[in-house]
Design a protein around this motif. Sequence first.
Motif, PDB file in Angstrom:
ATOM      1  N   ASN A 185       0.804  -1.222   0.000  1.00  0.00           N
ATOM      2  CA  ASN A 185       0.000   0.000   0.000  1.00  0.00           C
ATOM      3  C   ASN A 185       0.843   1.282   0.000  1.00  0.00           C
ATOM      4  O   ASN A 185       0.672   2.163   0.833  1.00  0.00           O
TER       5      ASN A 185
ATOM      6  N   LYS B  28       2.923   8.055  -2.048  1.00  0.00           N
ATOM      7  CA  LYS B  28       3.921   9.130  -1.929  1.00  0.00           C
ATOM      8  C   LYS B  28       3.332  10.463  -2.385  1.00  0.00           C
ATOM      9  O   LYS B  28       2.773  10.584  -3.480  1.00  0.00           O
TER      10      LYS B  28
ATOM     11  N   GLN C  49      -0.299   6.169  -5.517  1.00  0.00           N
ATOM     12  CA  GLN C  49      -0.923   5.630  -4.301  1.00  0.00           C
ATOM     13  C   GLN C  49      -1.378   4.195  -4.527  1.00  0.00           C
ATOM     14  O   GLN C  49      -1.589   3.771  -5.660  1.00  0.00           O
TER      15      GLN C  49
ATOM     16  N   THR D 106       5.239   8.244   1.977  1.00  0.00           N
ATOM     17  CA  THR D 106       4.298   8.972   2.842  1.00  0.00           C
ATOM     18  C   THR D 106       3.506   7.969   3.676  1.00  0.00           C
ATOM     19  O   THR D 106       3.303   8.156   4.874  1.00  0.00           O
ATOM     20  N   ARG D 107       3.055   6.903   3.022  1.00  0.00           N
ATOM     21  CA  ARG D 107       2.386   5.801   3.731  1.00  0.00           C
ATOM     22  C   ARG D 107       2.822   4.492   3.098  1.00  0.00           C
ATOM     23  O   ARG D 107       3.310   4.458   1.973  1.00  0.00           O
ATOM     24  N   GLY D 108       2.557   3.392   3.807  1.00  0.00           N
ATOM     25  CA  GLY D 108       2.895   2.076   3.272  1.00  0.00           C
ATOM     26  C   GLY D 108       4.309   1.675   3.629  1.00  0.00           C
ATOM     27  O   GLY D 108       5.029   2.433   4.281  1.00  0.00           O
ATOM     28  N   GLN D 109       4.686   0.473   3.209  1.00  0.00           N
ATOM     29  CA  GLN D 109       6.041   0.025   3.534  1.00  0.00           C
ATOM     30  C   GLN D 109       6.638  -0.890   2.463  1.00  0.00           C
ATOM     31  O   GLN D 109       5.917  -1.476   1.647  1.00  0.00           O
TER      32      GLN D 109
END
Lengths: 219, 212
Positions: B10, B13, B22, B58-61
């Motif tokens: 997920n 950026k 995204q 920004t989120r996720g890995q």
Amino acid sequence: MKSFSLFKKDWQSELRTRYAVNALAMFILVTISVIMFSIAGEKISEYLTGGLFWVVIFFSAMSGLSRAFVSEEERGTTLVLQLIASPSTIFSGKLIFNLILVFIMNIAITILFSMLFESFIIKSASVFLLALIFGNIGIAIASTIIAAIISKASSKGTLYPVLSFPILLPLILTLLELTKFSMDGKSINQSIIELSVLICYDVIMGTASYLLFDFIWKD
Amino acid sequence: MTNYKIEIQNLVKFFGRRLIFQGIDFSFTSGNVYGISGPNGSGKSTIVKIIAGLISPTRGQVIHIYNEKKLNADQLHEQLGFVSPYLVLYDEFTAEENLEFSAKIRGLSFNPENSNQLLQDFGLEKRKNDLVRAYSSGMKQRLKFAFALLHQPKFLILDEPTSNLDNDGKERVYKMIEREKKDKLIIVASNEEADLALCSSVLNLNDFKNKK
């Protein structure tokens, strides 16, 4: 060992490009010449000479020590370092480089002051030597971490002294006090509080810098 | 065979308020060449930098797994080889010095034979003692491949690998990819059809711009 290899790379690069050494040498010569011209042969007090000594060191450090990170950023080689070394290796390597540079710079300034200023008389060499050693370590640590912070900014030249001043102020004030003590001929025992403050500053700055560097370096 | 795996979960950026991509979920495994494509500004370089651990999402890995063990950031740079046009080597050093310093800073002993072989693979052996400053942009690009392969990484990121290269340089890169893909995980970020033709699957970043 990895940090030492990085230091060797920086040292060899410095010998070829003279990014920091030239800036430092010129700054030392210019500031000492300006002081010599402004006092115009008059004898100034010992304490004032001690103060001027640290003023020259502070501004010389500001002119040359930021190069450790700024030159990597300006040349675009930061990515190479990010790819080949961990943040702790990079910080240690740059710190060794700045330490060597600060020691060379401060030894040169001390020699020049001893030769050119009659009133620069150190009666307690041991206190002065300890102050110089721990002071150099503090200046090198603080300069290295501030250089890492400002290397990403657009106005590096202005930001470096502005950010450095509040961080180096406690160090410079303690060093001024110790220089006064060494001119008065006080012993190490009589200067133990100031020396302890100096060592505490180095330990705190060193620990905080190692902890912070990961965050500064990554984005 | 090396067992290297990357899982993207997920991934989102933003640069400021601008969305780059995204909702990217993807997994890469060794023994394959993967492509990342998309028009200019679609975030190809951004996603490869995130995968390489150079910038944060920004989120996720992004999870790197080597021989069933998760790699941390320190272990990642031991396994990663990276080539891109924005990678700049030290131009005050020669090609060989650049390779020697990079090996030593990684904590490896420098093997001149290995270095010579790599420089020969990319047609630089005769110029190895010249300062990189005197190299053309194509020669600098060739040197980056030697730099990326010197420590025998298990995972290669090639961002626009053939930029600045002549036909001979491109051929050498394609040969290297064919040779290395057997036991490595290779990710190629490019818009060149010839580069993407080497890939077993292609992730198009256009599909992740407005994904709900």
